[in-house]
Design an enzyme around this catalytic site. Structure first.
Site, PDB file in Angstrom:
ATOM      1  N   GLU A  85      42.760  45.316  68.967  1.00  0.00           N
ATOM      2  CA  GLU A  85      43.028  46.792  68.561  1.00  0.00           C
ATOM      3  C   GLU A  85      41.919  47.797  68.807  1.00  0.00           C
ATOM      4  O   GLU A  85      40.696  47.572  68.902  1.00  0.00           O
ATOM      5  CB  GLU A  85      43.205  46.721  66.696  1.00  0.00           C
ATOM      6  CG  GLU A  85      44.480  45.650  66.424  1.00  0.00           C
ATOM      7  CD  GLU A  85      44.603  45.960  64.897  1.00  0.00           C
ATOM      8  OE1 GLU A  85      45.976  46.153  64.803  1.00  0.00           O
ATOM      9  OE2 GLU A  85      43.916  45.748  64.136  1.00  0.00           O
ATOM     10  N   CYS A 135      37.419  54.091  68.577  1.00  0.00           N
ATOM     11  CA  CYS A 135      36.902  52.667  68.040  1.00  0.00           C
ATOM     12  C   CYS A 135      37.597  51.513  68.985  1.00  0.00           C
ATOM     13  O   CYS A 135      38.688  51.443  69.008  1.00  0.00           O
ATOM     14  CB  CYS A 135      37.031  52.664  66.689  1.00  0.00           C
ATOM     15  SG  CYS A 135      36.630  50.953  65.961  1.00  0.00           S
ATOM     16  N   CYS A 179      36.436  37.056  65.639  1.00  0.00           N
ATOM     17  CA  CYS A 179      35.201  37.382  65.637  1.00  0.00           C
ATOM     18  C   CYS A 179      34.582  36.118  64.849  1.00  0.00           C
ATOM     19  O   CYS A 179      35.305  35.420  63.952  1.00  0.00           O
ATOM     20  CB  CYS A 179      34.859  38.404  64.808  1.00  0.00           C
ATOM     21  SG  CYS A 179      32.816  38.697  64.429  1.00  0.00           S
ATOM     22  N   CYS A 202      32.188  37.552  58.401  1.00  0.00           N
ATOM     23  CA  CYS A 202      31.930  38.255  57.208  1.00  0.00           C
ATOM     24  C   CYS A 202      33.022  38.259  56.262  1.00  0.00           C
ATOM     25  O   CYS A 202      34.124  38.376  56.418  1.00  0.00           O
ATOM     26  CB  CYS A 202      31.437  39.631  57.567  1.00  0.00           C
ATOM     27  SG  CYS A 202      30.157  39.861  58.830  1.00  0.00           S
ATOM     28  N   CYS A 248      35.657  41.228  55.637  1.00  0.00           N
ATOM     29  CA  CYS A 248      36.145  41.890  56.996  1.00  0.00           C
ATOM     30  C   CYS A 248      37.370  40.929  57.271  1.00  0.00           C
ATOM     31  O   CYS A 248      37.390  39.855  57.466  1.00  0.00           O
ATOM     32  CB  CYS A 248      34.997  41.697  58.076  1.00  0.00           C
ATOM     33  SG  CYS A 248      35.564  42.366  59.676  1.00  0.00           S
ATOM     34  N   CYS A 304      38.040  50.954  58.806  1.00  0.00           N
ATOM     35  CA  CYS A 304      37.252  49.962  59.045  1.00  0.00           C
ATOM     36  C   CYS A 304      37.492  48.496  58.406  1.00  0.00           C
ATOM     37  O   CYS A 304      37.790  48.646  56.987  1.00  0.00           O
ATOM     38  CB  CYS A 304      35.764  50.238  58.373  1.00  0.00           C
ATOM     39  SG  CYS A 304      34.867  51.761  59.211  1.00  0.00           S
TER      40      CYS A 304
HETATM   41  N1  SAH Z   1      31.091  43.425  64.397  1.00  0.00           N
HETATM   42  C1  SAH Z   1      30.386  44.552  64.477  1.00  0.00           C
HETATM   43  C2  SAH Z   1      31.205  45.948  64.750  1.00  0.00           C
HETATM   44  C3  SAH Z   1      32.512  45.878  64.100  1.00  0.00           C
HETATM   45  S1  SAH Z   1      32.560  45.810  62.293  1.00  0.00           S
HETATM   46  C4  SAH Z   1      29.522  44.830  63.103  1.00  0.00           C
HETATM   47  O1  SAH Z   1      29.748  43.950  62.157  1.00  0.00           O
HETATM   48  O2  SAH Z   1      28.665  45.762  62.957  1.00  0.00           O
HETATM   49  C5  SAH Z   1      32.476  47.843  62.108  1.00  0.00           C
HETATM   50  C6  SAH Z   1      32.027  47.931  60.633  1.00  0.00           C
HETATM   51  O3  SAH Z   1      33.124  47.829  59.668  1.00  0.00           O
HETATM   52  C7  SAH Z   1      30.834  47.287  60.119  1.00  0.00           C
HETATM   53  O4  SAH Z   1      29.810  48.070  59.637  1.00  0.00           O
HETATM   54  C8  SAH Z   1      31.378  46.404  58.920  1.00  0.00           C
HETATM   55  O5  SAH Z   1      30.475  46.206  57.983  1.00  0.00           O
HETATM   56  C9  SAH Z   1      32.544  47.344  58.427  1.00  0.00           C
HETATM   57  N2  SAH Z   1      33.528  46.792  57.701  1.00  0.00           N
HETATM   58  C10 SAH Z   1      34.001  45.425  57.784  1.00  0.00           C
HETATM   59  N3  SAH Z   1      34.963  45.367  56.662  1.00  0.00           N
HETATM   60  C11 SAH Z   1      35.046  46.298  56.188  1.00  0.00           C
HETATM   61  C12 SAH Z   1      35.932  46.552  55.070  1.00  0.00           C
HETATM   62  N4  SAH Z   1      36.764  45.681  54.569  1.00  0.00           N
HETATM   63  N5  SAH Z   1      35.778  47.761  54.568  1.00  0.00           N
HETATM   64  C13 SAH Z   1      35.076  48.810  55.082  1.00  0.00           C
HETATM   65  N6  SAH Z   1      34.254  48.503  56.116  1.00  0.00           N
HETATM   66  C14 SAH Z   1      34.270  47.086  56.411  1.00  0.00           C
HETATM   67 FE1  SF4 Z   2      32.766  40.316  63.013  1.00  0.00          FE
HETATM   68 FE2  SF4 Z   2      33.847  41.769  60.927  1.00  0.00          FE
HETATM   69 FE3  SF4 Z   2      31.393  40.701  60.592  1.00  0.00          FE
HETATM   70 FE4  SF4 Z   2      31.606  42.774  62.231  1.00  0.00          FE
HETATM   71  S1  SF4 Z   2      32.094  42.767  59.988  1.00  0.00           S
HETATM   72  S2  SF4 Z   2      30.548  40.704  62.753  1.00  0.00           S
HETATM   73  S3  SF4 Z   2      33.830  42.071  62.969  1.00  0.00           S
HETATM   74  S4  SF4 Z   2      33.367  39.386  60.703  1.00  0.00           S
END
Ligand code: SAH
Ligand code: SF4
Length: 368
Positions: A111, A124, A131, A135, A138, A356
């Site tokens: 996406e 974006c 991934c 995390c 996420c 995000c």
């Molecule tokens: N993988 C990279 C870039 C993609 S994630 C990274 O982790 O930096 C982009 C941003 O979205 C990151 O800062 C992450 O901490 C944030 N993010 C992930 N899940 C989220 C959620 N459920 N609510 C708000 N921000 C979130």
């Molecule tokens: Fe991967 Fe989501 Fe963690 Fe970014 S925040 S590294 S996209 S799992």
């Protein structure tokens, strides 16, 4: 031979993803003068032409020859979803194999998101299908990792969104913050960065591009040595290793101290800062002590902090919740009182699962 292997074997090389010198090399057997390759490169990347009929500056004979030999293909746009706030989520089907045979099934979905603001538009984009970093907060992290996107698929998302956006006068920002960990796909991300910032092609200034990492330290170190310098964003999200280990498994490999050391060594150009992203999760990392610790951790760096109230990404048993009302503001005040530039990021496109952390290759408009 099956239908698909035959199709793959005869698939034409895609100019989307090739750098200007690669297009020049691919044109060599045609015996055309060098400027022809440059015209084609500018047509693809600057003028956003996808149809050989548009290349009228080449003459019909050459055009017909090129049509037979080369494809100009963006990642296949499967669907778009429009939020009531103007944000648009794009679902691409990039297929299961490298370089994209449409999957038709469940895999190969990535996406990108178009976010219009008053003074600028932000795109974006994604770097991986899924991934591997997992995390906890996420939606992408809950998907299985399938594969890296190619440079053409990464830069191609920008071309596709630009073509859809049409002629625009607003400033354009690119954030590499979609699905995937950019530094787990380092080479292709840097190749895409070169394509996006090339003055003869897409022409996006490097200072308008931001790469966000979960904290893959070797990637930060490699980026420090690149000739093109985009902005660097770090998803910090916690102020103790105990909490960060739990939220972000990457922290077990490179803890907070190692991560911040890499940031301190990162050679920032004049007037540049590192962005620290901090997802605020209710009662997990949003206390006043956390705010004070965060200020101490990053206080000596040239930085700014983006607070992102956690967007709910479905019932997964993790028991996470957004910060209660007022918590983000209180957190921000503690940072601001310590002279840290802080910004609470407003969620955009939540109603179509475009905010995000919500990107999961979903076919439906809604997040859950
Ligand atoms: N993988 C990279 C870039 C993609 S994630 C990274 O982790 O930096 C982009 C941003 O979205 C990151 O800062 C992450 O901490 C944030 N993010 C992930 N899940 C989220 C959620 N459920 N609510 C708000 N921000 C979130
Ligand atoms: Fe991967 Fe989501 Fe963690 Fe970014 S925040 S590294 S996209 S799992």
């Amino acid at each position: 031979m099956t239908e698909t292997t035959r199709a793959r074997k005869t698939a034409k090389p895609n100019l989307v993803g090739m750098a200007s010198d690669e297009i020049a090399a691919a044109f060599a057997p045609l015996g055309e003068p060098g400027y022809r390759a440059r015209q084609v490169y500018a047509g693809v990347y600057r003028k956003l032409w996808r149809d050989w009929g548009r290349f009228t500056d080449l003459g019909k004979t050459l055009r017909d020859e090129l049509r037979v030999r080369f494809a100009i293909e963006y990642p296949a746009m499967a669907r778009t979803f429009d939020s009531r706030d103007g944000t648009r989520r794009y679902l691409f089907d990039v297929g299961d194999g490298e370089g994209g045979t449409p999957s038709g099934g469940s895999g190969g979905r990535v996406e990108a998101v178009f976010i219009p603001e008053e003074s600028r538009d932000t795109l974006c984009i994604s770097t991986q299908v899924g991934c591997a970093r997992g995390c906890r907060f996420c939606a992408t992290g809950r998907l299985p990792f399938r594969r890296n996107l190619t440079a053409g698929e990464i830069a191609g998302q920008v071309l596709a969104l630009q073509a859809d956006r049409g002629a625009a006068t607003k400033r354009l920002n690119i954030v590499v913050m979609g699905m995937g960990e950019p530094f787990d796909n380092y080479e292709n991300v840097i190749r895409a960065l070169r394509l996006m910032t090339d003055g003869d092609g897409m022409g996006i200034p490097p200072r308008r591009v931001t790469i966000s990492t979960s904290g893959v330290v070797p990637g930060i170190e490699r980026l420090a040595a690149e000739s093109i310098q985009p902005n660097l964003a770090i998803s910090l999200n916690a102020t103790t290793d105990a909490v960060r280990d739990r939220l972000m498994p990457v922290n077990r490999k490179w803890g907070i101290a190692a991560l911040l050391d890499a940031c301190r060594r990162f050679p920032l150009a004049a007037r540049r800062r590192i962005t620290f992203e901090y997802v605020l999760i209710g009662d997990v990392n949003d206390s006043p002590e956390d705010a004070r610790r965060l200020a101490r951790l990053v206080g000596d760096l040239r930085q700014k902090v983006n607070l992102i109230p956690w967007n709910a990404v479905g019932a997964d048993g993790s028991g996470m919740k957004p910060p209660p009302p007022g918590r983000a503001e209180a957190f921000a005040q503690i940072l601001a009182a310590r002279r840290i530039t802080v910004n609470i990021r407003k969620a955009r496109g939540e109603d179509v699962a475009a905010a995000c952390g919500m990107l999961a290759g979903r076919e439906s408009a809604t997040p859950m």
